[in-house]
Scaffold this motif. Structure first.
Motif, PDB file in Angstrom:
ATOM      1  N   PHE A 149       4.476 -23.322 -47.184  1.00 35.52           N
ATOM      2  CA  PHE A 149       4.027 -22.614 -48.162  1.00 35.52           C
ATOM      3  C   PHE A 149       4.778 -21.489 -49.078  1.00 35.52           C
ATOM      4  CE2 PHE A 149       1.653 -18.611 -49.172  1.00 35.52           C
ATOM      5  CZ  PHE A 149       0.650 -18.862 -50.145  1.00 35.52           C
ATOM      6  N   LEU A 150       5.882 -21.149 -48.424  1.00 35.43           N
ATOM      7  CA  LEU A 150       6.832 -20.446 -49.126  1.00 35.43           C
ATOM      8  C   LEU A 150       7.879 -21.462 -50.160  1.00 35.43           C
ATOM      9  CD1 LEU A 150       8.252 -18.234 -46.345  1.00 35.43           C
ATOM     10  CD2 LEU A 150       6.929 -17.464 -48.219  1.00 35.43           C
ATOM     11  N   LEU A 151       8.131 -22.389 -49.854  1.00 35.38           N
ATOM     12  CA  LEU A 151       8.676 -23.516 -50.599  1.00 35.38           C
ATOM     13  C   LEU A 151       8.087 -23.932 -51.700  1.00 35.38           C
ATOM     14  CD1 LEU A 151      10.772 -25.999 -48.194  1.00 35.38           C
ATOM     15  CD2 LEU A 151      11.703 -24.383 -49.869  1.00 35.38           C
ATOM     16  N   LEU A 152       6.627 -24.086 -51.646  1.00 38.16           N
ATOM     17  CA  LEU A 152       5.665 -24.500 -52.498  1.00 38.16           C
ATOM     18  C   LEU A 152       5.445 -23.250 -53.482  1.00 38.16           C
ATOM     19  CD1 LEU A 152       3.100 -26.769 -50.573  1.00 38.16           C
ATOM     20  CD2 LEU A 152       4.767 -27.366 -52.325  1.00 38.16           C
ATOM     21  N   ALA A 153       5.517 -22.049 -52.940  1.00 40.90           N
ATOM     22  CA  ALA A 153       5.140 -20.961 -53.501  1.00 40.90           C
ATOM     23  C   ALA A 153       6.426 -20.621 -54.666  1.00 40.90           C
ATOM     24  CB  ALA A 153       4.944 -19.489 -52.790  1.00 40.90           C
ATOM     25  N   LYS A 154       7.628 -20.805 -54.200  1.00 45.02           N
ATOM     26  CA  LYS A 154       8.878 -20.525 -54.789  1.00 45.02           C
ATOM     27  C   LYS A 154       9.059 -21.613 -55.965  1.00 45.02           C
ATOM     28  CE  LYS A 154      13.590 -19.077 -54.559  1.00 45.02           C
ATOM     29  NZ  LYS A 154      14.131 -17.886 -54.028  1.00 45.02           N
ATOM     30  N   PHE A 155       8.926 -22.843 -55.618  1.00 52.03           N
ATOM     31  CA  PHE A 155       9.180 -23.838 -56.414  1.00 52.03           C
ATOM     32  C   PHE A 155       8.147 -24.593 -57.133  1.00 52.03           C
ATOM     33  CE2 PHE A 155      12.932 -23.466 -53.395  1.00 52.03           C
ATOM     34  CZ  PHE A 155      13.890 -23.516 -54.482  1.00 52.03           C
ATOM     35  N   ALA A 156       6.976 -24.741 -56.549  1.00 53.10           N
ATOM     36  CA  ALA A 156       5.895 -25.620 -57.142  1.00 53.10           C
ATOM     37  C   ALA A 156       4.921 -25.016 -57.732  1.00 53.10           C
ATOM     38  CB  ALA A 156       5.343 -26.473 -55.878  1.00 53.10           C
ATOM     39  N   TRP A 157       4.517 -23.736 -56.993  1.00 53.02           N
ATOM     40  CA  TRP A 157       3.102 -22.832 -57.662  1.00 53.02           C
ATOM     41  C   TRP A 157       3.322 -22.575 -59.098  1.00 53.02           C
ATOM     42  CZ3 TRP A 157      -1.043 -23.820 -55.731  1.00 53.02           C
ATOM     43  CH2 TRP A 157      -1.282 -23.952 -54.206  1.00 53.02           C
ATOM     44  N   LYS A 158       4.552 -22.105 -59.582  1.00 50.63           N
ATOM     45  CA  LYS A 158       4.610 -21.522 -60.847  1.00 50.63           C
ATOM     46  C   LYS A 158       4.795 -22.864 -61.873  1.00 50.63           C
ATOM     47  CE  LYS A 158       7.350 -17.410 -59.912  1.00 50.63           C
ATOM     48  NZ  LYS A 158       8.362 -16.812 -60.203  1.00 50.63           N
ATOM     49  N   PRO A 159       5.480 -23.907 -61.681  1.00 54.14           N
ATOM     50  CA  PRO A 159       5.585 -24.872 -62.778  1.00 54.14           C
ATOM     51  C   PRO A 159       4.141 -25.463 -62.519  1.00 54.14           C
ATOM     52  CG  PRO A 159       7.314 -25.153 -61.058  1.00 54.14           C
ATOM     53  CD  PRO A 159       6.636 -24.227 -60.685  1.00 54.14           C
TER      54      PRO A 159
END
Length: 164
Positions: free
Chosen positions: A22-32
């Protein structure tokens, strides 16, 4: 171990992996992903606005075309009316010219007939005068065939001259 109830270690590791993911996705994937979704939404909104503008422009062009078409129809009708008026005027002119020409020809014919009538009357008069002279000559020749008759005629003329 039972298949239906999970053990504490399994739950711990699953929760830890989920939070890390979730943290990895929030940091790298959610914004793009959210940025591309926002871009997509903006492009759809822009396309809708452009479609609405195009629709309004098409309605405006359609109204303009209908006005041009109505103007063209009106102008065509006007030209047809003018053509009809010109044709009627030409027909009337042709009729007037034909009547005048017929009148002129009839007048010329009357004049020619009158001239021929006068010539015929003059010829009849000349013929009548010639016949009268011929008849008088024949009568006088018969009457004056004798010398005594000639002497009597001369005497009668002399008497008339003296009396006048």
């Amino acid at each position: 171990m039972s298949l239906i109830t999970p053990e504490f270690g399994l739950l711990f590791w699953q929760t830890l992996i989920f939070l890390l993911l979730f943290l990895l996705l929030a940091k790298f994937a959610w914004k793009p992903i959210l940025g591309s979704l926002k871009e997509r939404e903006d492009s759809i909104d822009e396309a809708l606005r452009m479609a609405q503008n195009a629709k309004l422009e098409m309605q405006s062009l359609k109204a303009g075309n209908e006005k041009l078409l109505a103007d063209a129809r009106h102008e065509r009708d006007q030209m047809l009316k003018e053509g009809q008026v010109i044709a009627n005027r030409l027909i009337e002119q042709a009729k007037t010219t034909a009547v005048e020409e017929a009148s002129r020809i009839a007048q010329q014919a009357r004049e020619a007939i009158q001239q021929e009538k006068n010539q015929a009357l003059a010829e009849v008069k000349n013929t009548a005068a010639q016949l009268s002279v011929d008849i008088a000559e024949r009568v006088l020749r018969r009457e004056l065939a004798e010398p005594a008759a000639q002497q009597n005629l001369v005497d009668a003329y002399l008497k008339d001259i003296k009396l006048n």
